[in-house]
Design a protein around this motif. Structure first.
Motif, PDB file in Angstrom:
ATOM      1  N   ALA A 266       0.834  -1.212   0.000  1.00  0.00           N
ATOM      2  CA  ALA A 266       0.000   0.000   0.000  1.00  0.00           C
ATOM      3  C   ALA A 266       0.862   1.251   0.000  1.00  0.00           C
ATOM      4  O   ALA A 266       0.540   2.243  -0.677  1.00  0.00           O
ATOM      5  CB  ALA A 266      -0.929  -0.010   1.216  1.00  0.00           C
ATOM      6  N   CYS A 269       2.263   1.880  -3.494  1.00  0.00           N
ATOM      7  CA  CYS A 269       1.241   2.472  -4.364  1.00  0.00           C
ATOM      8  C   CYS A 269       1.047   3.955  -4.050  1.00  0.00           C
ATOM      9  O   CYS A 269       0.903   4.788  -4.966  1.00  0.00           O
ATOM     10  CB  CYS A 269      -0.078   1.725  -4.206  1.00  0.00           C
ATOM     11  SG  CYS A 269      -0.059   0.029  -4.831  1.00  0.00           S
ATOM     12  N   ALA A 272       3.966   5.942  -5.404  1.00  0.00           N
ATOM     13  CA  ALA A 272       3.850   6.104  -6.858  1.00  0.00           C
ATOM     14  C   ALA A 272       2.863   7.211  -7.201  1.00  0.00           C
ATOM     15  O   ALA A 272       3.112   8.025  -8.109  1.00  0.00           O
ATOM     16  CB  ALA A 272       3.424   4.787  -7.483  1.00  0.00           C
ATOM     17  N   ALA A 273       1.750   7.248  -6.473  1.00  0.00           N
ATOM     18  CA  ALA A 273       0.752   8.282  -6.722  1.00  0.00           C
ATOM     19  C   ALA A 273       1.329   9.675  -6.461  1.00  0.00           C
ATOM     20  O   ALA A 273       1.023  10.636  -7.191  1.00  0.00           O
ATOM     21  CB  ALA A 273      -0.476   8.031  -5.851  1.00  0.00           C
ATOM     22  N   GLY A 278       0.676   5.563 -11.616  1.00  0.00           N
ATOM     23  CA  GLY A 278      -0.323   4.602 -11.176  1.00  0.00           C
ATOM     24  C   GLY A 278      -0.380   3.498 -12.193  1.00  0.00           C
ATOM     25  O   GLY A 278      -0.240   3.741 -13.401  1.00  0.00           O
ATOM     26  N   SER A 279      -0.552   2.273 -11.716  1.00  0.00           N
ATOM     27  CA  SER A 279      -0.537   1.144 -12.638  1.00  0.00           C
ATOM     28  C   SER A 279      -1.836   1.009 -13.422  1.00  0.00           C
ATOM     29  O   SER A 279      -1.862   0.394 -14.478  1.00  0.00           O
ATOM     30  CB  SER A 279      -0.305  -0.156 -11.861  1.00  0.00           C
ATOM     31  OG  SER A 279      -1.422  -0.436 -11.025  1.00  0.00           O
ATOM     32  N   HIS A 281      -3.985  -0.787 -12.407  1.00  0.00           N
ATOM     33  CA  HIS A 281      -4.266  -2.211 -12.184  1.00  0.00           C
ATOM     34  C   HIS A 281      -5.408  -2.355 -11.193  1.00  0.00           C
ATOM     35  O   HIS A 281      -5.372  -1.797 -10.095  1.00  0.00           O
ATOM     36  CB  HIS A 281      -3.018  -2.902 -11.638  1.00  0.00           C
ATOM     37  CG  HIS A 281      -3.168  -4.380 -11.453  1.00  0.00           C
ATOM     38  ND1 HIS A 281      -2.854  -5.274 -12.444  1.00  0.00           N
ATOM     39  CD2 HIS A 281      -3.611  -5.113 -10.404  1.00  0.00           C
ATOM     40  CE1 HIS A 281      -3.083  -6.500 -12.018  1.00  0.00           C
ATOM     41  NE2 HIS A 281      -3.539  -6.422 -10.773  1.00  0.00           N
ATOM     42  N   ASP A 285      -3.525  -4.424  -3.386  1.00  0.00           N
ATOM     43  CA  ASP A 285      -2.375  -3.509  -3.347  1.00  0.00           C
ATOM     44  C   ASP A 285      -1.095  -4.174  -3.848  1.00  0.00           C
ATOM     45  O   ASP A 285      -0.283  -3.535  -4.519  1.00  0.00           O
ATOM     46  CB  ASP A 285      -2.164  -3.020  -1.910  1.00  0.00           C
ATOM     47  CG  ASP A 285      -3.222  -2.021  -1.465  1.00  0.00           C
ATOM     48  OD1 ASP A 285      -3.850  -1.399  -2.344  1.00  0.00           O
ATOM     49  OD2 ASP A 285      -3.436  -1.885  -0.245  1.00  0.00           O
ATOM     50  N   ALA A 288      -1.029  -4.264  -7.589  1.00  0.00           N
ATOM     51  CA  ALA A 288      -0.856  -2.904  -8.091  1.00  0.00           C
ATOM     52  C   ALA A 288       0.577  -2.424  -7.902  1.00  0.00           C
ATOM     53  O   ALA A 288       1.147  -1.768  -8.787  1.00  0.00           O
ATOM     54  CB  ALA A 288      -1.828  -1.963  -7.382  1.00  0.00           C
ATOM     55  N   ALA A 289       1.182  -2.756  -6.758  1.00  0.00           N
ATOM     56  CA  ALA A 289       2.569  -2.357  -6.504  1.00  0.00           C
ATOM     57  C   ALA A 289       3.519  -3.019  -7.491  1.00  0.00           C
ATOM     58  O   ALA A 289       4.435  -2.381  -8.018  1.00  0.00           O
ATOM     59  CB  ALA A 289       2.955  -2.711  -5.069  1.00  0.00           C
ATOM     60  N   THR A 292       3.122  -1.334 -10.863  1.00  0.00           N
ATOM     61  CA  THR A 292       3.668   0.020 -10.880  1.00  0.00           C
ATOM     62  C   THR A 292       5.185   0.004 -10.928  1.00  0.00           C
ATOM     63  O   THR A 292       5.805   0.737 -11.705  1.00  0.00           O
ATOM     64  CB  THR A 292       3.188   0.793  -9.640  1.00  0.00           C
ATOM     65  OG1 THR A 292       1.765   0.837  -9.631  1.00  0.00           O
ATOM     66  CG2 THR A 292       3.730   2.208  -9.651  1.00  0.00           C
TER      67      THR A 292
END
Length: 395
Positions: A266, A269, A272-273, A278-279, A281, A285, A288-289, A292
């Motif tokens: 988390a 992510c 990254a934001a 952002g993926s 995806h 989490d 998504a990580a 990304t």
């Protein structure tokens, strides 16, 4: 006092089996060379192991040679069937394999977090039984399980850990009650480290620390070829490590203020934001990580991607430098799916930053097995148990 003839034979047999396990099929001549035993002694042990159903002729060494020494002997793969489970918060994966570790079948199953403990356990057991049936395994010999959480050193049981589903602990007990098999459970990060050392990115190292980068954060400590689990089984709970940059400090019941809050999925992510990435995806989490970090690694000319990887490396370097200050392992492996997808691009960044934080030279590598490492480690553990039993002197 010299060993008795029967003890010497048992030792020689076990030595030959270990060589066949490590190297694969060998001729009697190769066994003679590797063991240093005489030709008659090797001929005797080959005959005994064949009669015991442990080895068989699997081929020939070459067309130019004929006779007993040209025959290739290998371990009988179907002498026993093994299973491995990777138990996650949201489900589990299962593989069934033969004695050599060749996978015969594999299955996975999501488990609804709202489901009751007993229904979840029944679903998990049914998945293993289905996989065993598909593989033609009438009886499993050994089952290795990787699970998050702490393992009680005295009992080998999963501890009742806050935040983990109750079905995890009940599943292990249910399998031990219902299967005529040896069942062992280990912390998932420790199993991943075993796999990376045996078949992955650190085969040349007997001392290293692996940081498991996934939904949560863990570490495995391997010193002189031995996993160090700690007095209570909690060695490597690096998510609770107090570090600069975290919002507050961790507590006995939560690692929200520790290292986990900087490099858990988390947090990756969210970082990254902050960098405008952002993926896209859909899913958990961790997925998504992974997406990304992978996208950033494969966008070397993108300033935002580089800035994100630099910031992530700054955070990971805090953990690496902390590990180096206490253990001086010489090598830290970035494991799990995030570590693998980050590859050398992320590992080199972390190594450079850790070098600025610590006078202790620490190589940083990317894991080779990613998220499959837990299942591979569980299967290796089941394989070790079966070999220890079937290849024991007098078995």
């Amino acid at each position: 006092m010299p060993a008795s003839p029967s003890t010497a034979r048992a030792i020689n047999d076990r030595s030959a089996l270990e060589l066949l396990r490590r190297h694969g099929p060998l001729t009697a001549g190769q066994l003679k060379q590797l063991t240093g035993l005489s030709r008659p002694t090797v001929a005797g042990l080959v005959e005994r192991l064949q009669e015991a159903g442990l080895i068989t002729v699997v081929g020939e060494a070459g067309a130019e040679r004929r006779g007993p020494n040209a025959r290739l002997y290998g371990i009988v793969a179907d002498r026993a069937q093994l299973a491995a489970l990777d138990v996650r918060t949201e489900g589990l994966s299962v593989v069934v394999a033969d004695l050599l570790g060749t996978v015969l079948t594999e299955k996975s199953l999501p488990i609804d977090g709202a489901m009751g403990t007993e229904p979840a356990v029944e679903q998990a057991v049914a998945l293993l039984e289905e996989a065993a049936a598909d593989a033609g395994a009438g009886r499993l010999h050994s089952v290795g399980i990787g699970a998050p959480g702490l393992i009680e050193p005295a009992t080998g049981r999963l501890r009742d850990t806050t935040g983990l589903p109750a079905w995890h602990r009940r599943l292990v007990d249910a399998l031990r009650e219902r299967l005529p098999a040896a069942v062992v459970v280990q912390n998932e990060t420790n199993l991943a480290a075993v796999a990376e050392q045996r078949v992955g990115a650190v085969q040349d190292r007997d001392t290293f620390v692996m940081l498991w980068l996934a939904h949560g954060i863990g570490a495995a400590v391997m010193l002189d070829g031995t996993l160090r689990r700690g007095a209570s089984g909690g060695a490597g709970e690096i998510g609770f490590l107090p570090v600069p940059g975290a919002a507050g400090v961790p507590s006995a019941s939560s690692c929200d203020g520790g290292f986990h809050s900087l490099v858990g999925a988390a947090a990756v992510c969210a970082l990254a934001a902050e960098h405008g990435l952002g993926s896209g995806h859909e899913g958990d989490d961790e997925s998504a990580a992974v997406a990304t970090v992978g996208a950033a690694v494969h966008a070397p000319g993108e300033p935002r991607a580089a800035a994100f990887l630099d910031a992530l490396a700054d955070r990971l370097a805090l953990g690496v430098a902390s590990v180096a200050a206490i253990l001086d392992p010489g090598c830290v492996l970035l494991g799990g799916a995030v570590g693998r997808v980050g590859g050398t691009v992320l590992a080199e960044r972390v190594e450079q930053r850790a070098a600025a934080l610590s006078p202790l030279r620490t190589e940083v590598r990317a894991g080779a097995l990613g998220g499959t490492a837990v299942l591979r480690g569980a299967l290796l553990t089941a394989q070790d148990m079966a070999h220890d039993d079937l290849f024991a002197p007098g078995s």
